[in-house]
Design a protein around this motif. Structure first.
Motif, PDB file in Angstrom:
ATOM      1  N   ASN A 149      41.185  46.482  32.894  1.00 34.11           N
ATOM      2  CA  ASN A 149      39.811  46.602  33.399  1.00 34.11           C
ATOM      3  C   ASN A 149      39.750  47.266  34.771  1.00 34.11           C
ATOM      4  OD1 ASN A 149      41.021  44.196  34.515  1.00 34.11           O
ATOM      5  ND2 ASN A 149      38.992  43.585  35.222  1.00 34.11           N
ATOM      6  N   ALA A 176      44.667  41.906  32.228  1.00 33.47           N
ATOM      7  CA  ALA A 176      43.387  42.087  32.920  1.00 33.47           C
ATOM      8  C   ALA A 176      43.285  41.068  34.039  1.00 33.47           C
ATOM      9  CB  ALA A 176      42.214  41.936  31.952  1.00 33.47           C
ATOM     10  N   PRO A 198      36.133  41.760  32.906  1.00 39.32           N
ATOM     11  CA  PRO A 198      37.377  41.716  32.129  1.00 39.32           C
ATOM     12  C   PRO A 198      37.229  41.226  30.693  1.00 39.32           C
ATOM     13  CG  PRO A 198      37.314  39.937  33.731  1.00 39.32           C
ATOM     14  CD  PRO A 198      36.140  40.804  34.032  1.00 39.32           C
TER      15      PRO A 198
END
Length: 736
Positions: A149, A176, A198
């Motif tokens: 992300n 993430a 995320p």
């Protein structure tokens, strides 16, 4: 929800249910057991520590255990969840965390999620660690970092990494991190990066990897050229596991987490779409090794069982040492030994961070509560230096997250290395000028918004011993501070106070945006010559016999009124935050609430376990260690004879069983009762309502109360005039 037990075998991992033969492995069973070992938040704790306070296996013991685990079950893998480095103890921290990197490089790490502490020294240093472009200063990291992300890091971060186990099961690991990274770093550190939400990234990528496919990483580290569909997807999400697993979609088969330093082991819980998965977070500092164990049915093409397994440090230690990793840690320890063992004092008391426990009484760090160690550092920040124009510091402050280790030895001996463990950041010290009103705003910002900038309901600020305050946790966020004392006097909202602390905090770190007010920011100055831990060490040298404070400086007081009856003012008083949590530290067992001339004694619950620890309803992780389970019923008689039109104040104070004052009369808490005017009217106009109570002299009286919104629990804590100018208003109305 079930919590998995620790590994059953003593010192040796249990054998897998499957048998392999050669690469790709023909098997005697369709069920493949995958042992997915993981660690989070190592923070440079490479050496073993086993004493009455701490159990940390260190990396040499961990490497030994993992080696035997892989032999027992070749379908085993090892990953990290970030914060491998940064805020590290002396041995690793004084060597740029190179010993930690070198040790992990020898442990067969398949991948690591990126943590916020990997960014501590800035993007250039992180890139140098990853690409090996500055070997003189920073050891090259030989395993990939994942951050699906994050945009702006180019090829330095990968979205996922896929492993094909010897039994042929393809397992994709998605990395993430929560999107609050910028709030945990020096402002500007990651301005060139973008952090997407995320959870959608994880769920979308999991679906893609299972339905479209991805690329397998070979044993030599090379990436395949043809896409293959993942059989299993693991989310490696550096965030609070308890908050995260309910958000995982049906394509996610298991969750590994971290960041909070709290061990989590959830076996077969429900995700966002009714899907069943298990979720783990090892804890921190090598206190546990986590195993996310999955059973994959190759014939059915799905995970059919899973478990979250905690392997405590003491169990890991039984394996012994890995020779290669031990050579790294021994060399690092020898290099730092002479400086680390310098004794600062031999007479200090024991100071602890705040702690919490899970349902199995496993202790973890608690950054939402006041601590004796935090109070000590607050005193360091106030009493160690003066401003550049030679004025004294009014208030010292430290945020709980800046404190990384306890300071407690049986001998009272404190070394340079001990101080470094507590404050490993190498932060400069800043000071700013704030008004009393701005300081109150700072206090309000300890309560965090869970769905935006924090995974903790509170990040506690610890202050120098001249600061005391009360708060009402039942109020709306932003309106909870009910009194503040500085040097025993109510704070003046217009007066200016000098506040000192770490450069991280006073730059607005951890979402304390009050320090970003233009006037406050413009007043910021740096104290020269020493870093935070150096000022701490000097303070201990000058205060050889320093001892922890005996009582909390912040106490929660909530009051719910009852209708007046027979001239009596009645209320129910709830208290929290009465006790410290460290071993042998002061615990309030009984508390006395005094209301006017009357008093009542109540028992105190000192539990460290809170099932809602990561929720807004948290008690223990929102400075509630030591709370009353049921409200204390208090009452006082009101006499209005000869007091027409006057306000009668009924003070409320709190003492512990030793008679120590926890909330004093000077703080102004209590109930104000307005006696009627001579013509029988109440202040504000109008006659009392039909339900108005009458005091002993048969004269109608009225209780004043503070305005509140939301929950409908009417607080009747009245602040003295010194705080009313800080945005707290008083409404007068009839009773009835």
């Amino acid at each position: 929800m079930a919590v998995a037990a620790a590994a059953g075998a003593v010192g040796v991992p249990a054998a897998a249910d499957t048998q392999t033969a050669g690469a790709g492995g023909s098997q005697q069973s369709d069920i493949v057991t995958l042992d997915l070992y993981n660690l989070t938040d190592i923070h440079g704790h490479i050496e073993p520590v086993f004493d009455k306070y701490t159990s940390e296996a260190g990396l040499s013991h961990m490497a030994c255990y993992l080696g035997k685990a892989r032999k027992a079950n070749p379908d085993s893998q090892f990953t990290l969840l970030g914060d491998n480095i940064g805020a590290s103890p002396f041995t690793s921290g004084t060597q740029n965390d190179n010993p930690t990197v070198e040790a992990l490089n020898k442990m067969g790490v398949f991948a690591s999620t990126i943590g916020n502490h990997e960014f501590d020294k800035g993007l250039d240093v992180l890139k140098a660690r990853i690409d090996g472009s500055d070997p003189t200063h920073y050891a090259k990291i030989n395993f990939p970092y994942l951050g699906a992300n994050i945009s702006g890091m180019g090829t330095y971060l990968k979205n996922y990494r896929m492993w094909q186990s010897p039994s042929g099961v393809k397992v994709a690991f998605i990395g993430a991190i929560e999107d609050d990274v910028a709030t945990k770093l020096f402002p500007g550190t990651v301005d060139s990066l973008t952090f997407a939400k995320p959870v959608p990234v994880i769920n979308d990528l999991a679906r893609e990897l299972k339905t479209v496919g991805g690329y397998v990483t070979g044993a030599d580290g090379s990436t395949g050229t043809e896409k293959v569909k993942a059989d299993v997807v693991i989310a490696m999400f550096d965030n609070d596991v308890e908050r995260s697993y309910p958000q995982m979609g049906k394509y996610v088969d298991g969750l590994m987490g971290g960041d909070t330093h709290k061990p989590y082991y959830f076996t077969k819980v429900r995700g966002a779409e009714g899907n069943i998965l298990s979720a783990v977070a090892s804890g921190s500092f090598t206190d546990n090794l986590a195993n996310l164990q999955l059973k994959y049915d190759r014939k059915a093409g799905k995970v059919v069982d899973s478990a979250a397994v905690r392997i405590p440090a003491a169990e890991v230690k039984k394996c012994g040492d890995d020779p290669q990793v031990k050579a790294v840690t021994d060399a690092a320890a020898a290099k730092s030994e002479s400086i680390k063992n310098t004794v600062i004092t031999s007479k200090a008391g024991k100071f602890y961070r705040a702690s919490q426990e899970d349902a199995n009484h496993v202790k973890g760090e608690n950054r939402g509560a006041e601590s004796t160690l935090g109070g000590l550092i607050g005193d360091v920040m106030k009493n160690s230096f003066r401003t550049l124009d030679n004025r004294p510091i009014d208030i010292g402050v430290v945020v709980a997250g800046d404190i990384r280790s306890d300071l407690a030895t049986d001998s009272g001996k404190i070394t340079v290395g001990d101080v470094f463990k507590v404050m490993p950041w190498s932060n400069e010290i800043n000071y700013v000028t704030m008004t009393g009103a701005q300081f109150q705003k700072l206090l309000e910002q300890q309560w965090k918004e869970l769905d935006a900038k924090s995974s903790r309901p509170m990040l506690k600020l610890n202050f120098s011993s001249n600061v005391k305050y009360t708060y009402d946790p039942a109020r709306e966020r932003g309106q909870r501070i009910t009194s503040v004392l500085i040097d025993g006097k109510l704070i003046d909202p217009q007066a200016k106070y000098t506040v000192a602390g770490s450069s991280f905090l006073l730059s607005g770190g951890d979402s304390f945006t009050a320090f970003g007010d233009p006037e406050v920011k413009a007043s910021k100055r740096t104290v020269p010559n020493r870093l935070d831990r150096e000022w701490f060490g000097q303070y201990l040298e000058k205060n050889q016999n320093v001892q922890p404070r005996k009582a909390k400086s912040s106490v929660g007081v909530s009051v719910k009124e009852e209708p007046l009856k027979d001239g009596m003012v009645k209320a129910k008083v709830s208290l929290r935050g009465l006790s410290f949590s460290g071993v042998g530290e002061p615990r309030v067992e009984k508390v006395t609430v005094k209301f006017g001339a009357n008093s009542v004694t109540a028992s105190v619950n000192n539990t460290l376990y809170d099932p809602n620890a990561a929720q807004y309803s948290a008690i223990v992780t929102a400075d509630g260690i030591g709370h009353t389970d049921t409200p204390a019923d208090v009452s006082a008689r009101v006499r209005c004879s000869g007091r027409a039109g006057q306000t009668v104040h009924i003070p409320l104070t709190v003492e512990n069983e030793a008679g120590t004052e926890l909330v004093g009369a000077v703080q102004g808490l209590g109930v104000d009762v307005t006696c009627p005017a001579a013509d029988g009217s109440v202040a504000g106009g109008g006659a009392p309502g039909a339900g108005a109570s009458v005091s002993a002299d048969k004269t109608p009286v009225k209780v004043n109360r503070l305005v509140r919104t939301g929950a409908g629990v009417s607080a009747i804590l009245i602040l003295s005039a010194g705080l009313l100018g800080m945005g707290l208003s008083l409404r007068k109305r009839k009773i009835g």
